[in-house]
Design an enzyme around this catalytic site. Structure first.
Site, PDB file in Angstrom:
ATOM      1  N   HIS A 193       0.827  -1.202   0.000  1.00  0.00           N
ATOM      2  CA  HIS A 193       0.000   0.000   0.000  1.00  0.00           C
ATOM      3  C   HIS A 193       0.872   1.267   0.000  1.00  0.00           C
ATOM      4  O   HIS A 193       0.728   2.135  -0.862  1.00  0.00           O
ATOM      5  CB  HIS A 193      -0.912  -0.027   1.238  1.00  0.00           C
ATOM      6  N   GLU A 194       1.772   1.341   0.954  1.00  0.00           N
ATOM      7  CA  GLU A 194       2.631   2.530   1.033  1.00  0.00           C
ATOM      8  C   GLU A 194       3.535   2.616  -0.193  1.00  0.00           C
ATOM      9  O   GLU A 194       3.837   3.705  -0.676  1.00  0.00           O
ATOM     10  CB  GLU A 194       3.463   2.513   2.323  1.00  0.00           C
ATOM     11  N   GLU A 211      -4.731   7.762  -2.948  1.00  0.00           N
ATOM     12  CA  GLU A 211      -5.266   6.493  -2.427  1.00  0.00           C
ATOM     13  C   GLU A 211      -5.569   5.526  -3.560  1.00  0.00           C
ATOM     14  O   GLU A 211      -5.513   4.310  -3.385  1.00  0.00           O
ATOM     15  CB  GLU A 211      -6.526   6.734  -1.594  1.00  0.00           C
TER      16      GLU A 211
END
Lengths: 501, 501
Positions: B266-267, B296
């Site tokens: 995700h990061e 996002e």
């Protein structure tokens, strides 16, 4: 609140802003050397220089002058600390203010180019790459002296930047004694013909196991890990952001046991000094070390006087033997002697305790000649090699191992080197007094208990921060001025025991 | 150099100074969360707030306005990029400038106290500790809206801060579709009665082995470790100092295999976006992401659409099986299903891909009610629990696991939550287009080859930086406006396969 109190508050806020810049800049530097992604280098260097410039500009701004003038005109209402604060701020302001802005930019550009060229020259073993840059830096350094009040020897101005009040006249005497004394001991050692084996330190030691051992020793020293860190960088150093965040770096060589250990102890000595600076001096500008030489006295006190003592080696041996099977065949005596093996060598940062000061004296003598136009930049490699031959009996086969080994000149830090040797002298003078105050201190040290050492240094040195000039501080502590006597006595006693001369 | 070129240069220098402050501040924050010695906290927080304030002051200074006005009056001489630059700078300036300085200080103080109170309240499971602070923050948030141009719904002002142009009217429609669609799928899954076993992810996995695996996956993703780092902090996040230093943090739980892995992915998605921002946009202020929701979309694209796909799980399974004996008895199908297990749960950050958006919609609905005075701060815990019961069929036994779980409101970030769900929708819209452009992309993904994914996202999203508003960007890429259709189709197809409904 009285007007003086109000102004003190105002000064505190003003100095806090300067600290914000300096601490941010210190963090940027720390990050840069401990793990910053490499592509960030150019941008980050700009940020660091921007932050440094803001701090500098504030320190020479009219507002600063105005605040100092206020305290100067209310000096009779100030206590001793604030009187000292006023005179120190004035000294720093005048020192910083003296340079035209253009000059500061010019010298800082020359040094940043110089450092890059130095690195290249060192890697290529080619002094010629560095020479024109060094010439420029030397010229600008000489020019910087012309902005300052005239001194007896023009090199005095540079000495004074790092060790307030120090002069060539004083230093020639002290370093003369030191050099003669060391050479004498060195000759006795050579004549004794005793061989010390330190080959077991060249076995393989994992980075992790070395790091663990360094942390153990730092804890023994009283380094506060809640107000500090230990990391790894190319060259070991200490930086701090106030007294609550003091960072040490070390470097681990898997085939060398003592480098990382003694780097940690040395930097730990610097770090503990910074951690012990009292909170009560915040907002006065006095919340910093007395001088670079006093700083070195603390790092070298821990590294050598404590760290390489027979007593501490007893503890080190015991603990190391438990953790490192590599020392299975080594006895305590052999361990101690190996740590203190004397061997004239080419690289200052790797020198033993005895010969280290000779490396420094050589640099001092060369700087003095250079700044006084007695030699030229072109002659440096030759003069360097001659001095190494004369004092240490060895000659660098390459300039990389000779005149190009240190970064200091590339950074324009002329006048700094003497601090390293002065640190040794101050340290031995302190030891003499410490042994009178706490006669059984070596018994504690042998147990790995350094609390009394720390307490004595904290009270006598660390907590004094910048309250005294270094020359006053050493007199206050020991009753005597800077001299080489105690250090030479200390060395003679120690090495006589090890080398049976 | 024309006068326009000169002014562009001037602007570049001005923005660079703001960046120096922002980047120094980002580094201070990163350091604070990854290993700063604890005693430094108070001082460093002050330094960080000082640096942030300098950046803010510069961004609202008359000089900034003057520069923007110059470009506004020379707009016909500007190319498209500099036209966009001018309008974006104007928007940001007006947005920042609108608040009185006193108000900024008040809200920033309220939030910093609020965050401390929130942490206490969460640990003590006592909403009452946080309530008066939250009340203050809500009041100030409502007051902040009064400084800004009036909108149809007052909550629109807050949405617009994070997703330019977004309104309650649009979002109600999209989130309504999304909620209904997800609940429908969830009911089908429940009815299917298929049990997915993910207990093998709860075995013990050392931190080192997890970290190694995260690094492998980040390399596959194309994260550039020469322009970034991976570290550990309490909560995973990404921060960047320009595009050449983008730092990810993760957190390792020894009894949970997927948290650190999917946090890194995700990061990593956020980070790659930042690394891909083109150098050519430096000095324009456009060298940043389009919006939080677009950000996002990238993190969630990598985390879910790629990272939890059957194809990528094939690669993950193969590689994990080689490194982790813990998976000896697990087959590929079981591994994939376990990674995608659907289970309504209380904590947003631990939610599965299907129910995640419901957590976000709940927060959106609550914020809308709160800001429009339809509910009071006192009623929050009750309303929260009712909505969890209604949408997810479960009720938090404590406020710690309910209304107190997120830090966002304590930090005054009302209007931010929708970004998380919008990211899912944008992502699925992008996937639809990506599959038309590169039909065999899942074959590559199954080999652990994410180059085509990265290339497509780089060209279509990352390199566009802030050149377009998010609504224009998604239309430019996909030809369609924001909608829930593709995400719901994607979810239905995926979970039908897994749960056989």
């Amino acid at each position: 609140m009285s007007i003086v109190e109000e102004k003190l508050k105002e000064l505190e806020e003003y100095l806090k802003v300067i600290e914000h810049y300096n601490q941010a800049s210190a963090l940027v530097y720390w990050d840069m050397t401990t793990g910053m992604p490499e592509k960030a280098l150019d941008d980050r260097a700009e940020t660091m220089s921007f932050l440094g410039l803001q701090a500098h500009n504030l320190s020479v701004a009219p507002k600063m002058d105005e605040l100092i003038k206020f305290f100067e005109s209310h000096v009779e209402e100030l206590d001793d600390v604030h009187k000292r604060m006023t005179s120190e701020l004035r000294k720093a302001y005048d020192k910083n203010k003296v340079y035209p802005e253009e000059f500061i930019k010019e010298i800082s550009l020359a040094c940043s180019k110089g450092e890059a060229a130095w690195e290249k020259a060192k890697n290529a073993n080619d002094f010629e790459i560095f020479r024109p840059h060094l010439q420029k830096i030397v010229d600008l350094t000489k020019k910087s002296i012309t902005f300052k009040p005239a001194k007896k020897n023009i090199y005095d101005s540079l000495l004074d930047d790092y060790e307030p009040g120090l002069t060539v006249e004083k230093l020639d005497k002290v370093f003369g004694d030191l050099r003669n004394g060391i050479v004498e001991i060195l000759n006795k050692i050579k004549a004794a013909g005793v061989e010390v084996d330190n080959s077991f330190f060249k076995k393989t030691f994992s980075k992790e196991s070395q790091q663990k051992f360094s942390i153990e020793v730092l804890n023994k020293m009283g380094f506060d890990f809640k107000a500090g860190r230990l990391d790894e960088s190319e060259h070991p150093y200490t930086t701090n952001m106030g007294n609550k965040d003091v960072r040490i770096t070390s470097h681990y060589y898997e085939n060398e046991f003592t480098f990382a250990l003694y780097s940690a102890i040395h930097e730990g000595g610097h770090a503990i000094y910074e951690q012990d600076i009292p909170d009560s001096l915040r907002g006065t500008g006095l919340n910093q070390a007395s001088s670079m030489a006093v700083h070195e006295s603390q790092s070298r006190f821990y590294e050598n006087i404590v760290g390489r003592s027979k007593a501490f080696c007893k503890y080190l041996y015991k603990s190391a033997k438990e953790q490192f099977p590599q020392f299975a065949d080594v006895d305590e005596e052999g361990f101690y002697k190996a740590i203190n093996k004397v061997e004239p060598s080419l690289i200052r940062t790797e020198a033993d305790e005895l010969t280290y000061s000779l490396h420094v004296i050589i640099r001092y003598e060369i700087e003095k000649l250079l700044i006084n136009d007695k030699i030229t930049v072109d002659e440096l490699p030759r003069v360097w090699n001659e001095k190494y031959k004369e004092y240490l009996g060895i000659e660098p086969p390459t300039d990389t191992e000779g005149v190009l080994q240190d970064v200091h000149w590339a950074g324009g830090s002329f006048g700094y080197f003497p601090s390293y040797a002065l640190g040794n002298l101050y340290g031995a003078q302190m030891l003499n007094k410490m042994l009178k105050d706490v006669p059984n201190i070596y018994d504690e040290i042998a147990e790995g208990n350094l609390d009394s050492v720390h307490k004595w240094l904290r009270t006598n040195v660390h907590e004094c921060a910048s309250l005294y000039d270094p020359s006053d501080l050493i007199k206050r502590i020991t009753g005597e001025e800077l001299n080489a006597k105690y250090f030479l006595e200390y060395l003679d006693k120690k090495f006589k025991d090890i080398y049976n001369y």
